[in-house]
Design an enzyme around this catalytic site. Structure first.
Site, mmCIF file in Angstrom:
data_model
loop_
_atom_site.group_PDB
_atom_site.id
_atom_site.type_symbol
_atom_site.label_atom_id
_atom_site.label_comp_id
_atom_site.label_asym_id
_atom_site.label_seq_id
_atom_site.Cartn_x
_atom_site.Cartn_y
_atom_site.Cartn_z
ATOM 1 C CD GLN A 6 44.280 53.041 -23.518
ATOM 2 O OE1 GLN A 6 44.213 53.490 -22.387
ATOM 3 N NE2 GLN A 6 45.406 52.580 -24.001
ATOM 4 C CD GLU A 7 41.250 53.765 -30.161
ATOM 5 O OE1 GLU A 7 42.253 53.799 -30.890
ATOM 6 O OE2 GLU A 7 40.597 52.730 -29.982
#
Length: 109
Positions: A6-7
């Site tokens: 996600q990052e």
């Protein structure tokens, strides 16, 4: 694994819209405070794991709270817990609520 995906999508050259850098998307000042190079994936993954472990332990082994601390910062999480109590998740930024949803498929508000 979901968190780093996600990052940055596992891209060590990723740059976020608010100035985040690298695979773990550290803000430059946060990285500086941790004594790491935000562009070095080995340093940042290690630091991210340590930071998450601290947030996890400090918040009763609640992964959602640890993610909130990682994403919006410890002060943001502390404030949300202070003013919101059990409804703390309603007192974090919507972007952080979405972050937790995308990683855990869990709503916090």
């Amino acid at each position: 694994m979901n968190q780093i995906n996600q990052e940055s999508g596992f891209n060590s050259n990723a740059h976020g819209g608010s100035g985040e850098i690298g695979i773990a998307q550290f803000m430059p000042e946060t990285a500086k405070g941790l004594g790491i190079d935000p562009a070095d994936p080995h340093q940042t993954l290690h630091a991210a794991a340590q930071l998450m472990a601290r947030y996890y332990q400090a918040n009763g082994k609640d992964y959602a709270k640890a993610l909130a601390g990682y994403n919006c910062g410890g002060e943001c999480l502390f404030h949300a817990l202070k003013v919101g109590g059990e409804q703390w998740g309603c007192h974090i930024p919507q972007s952080t609520q979405r972050y937790i949803w995308l990683i855990m498929s869990r709503r916090v508000c």
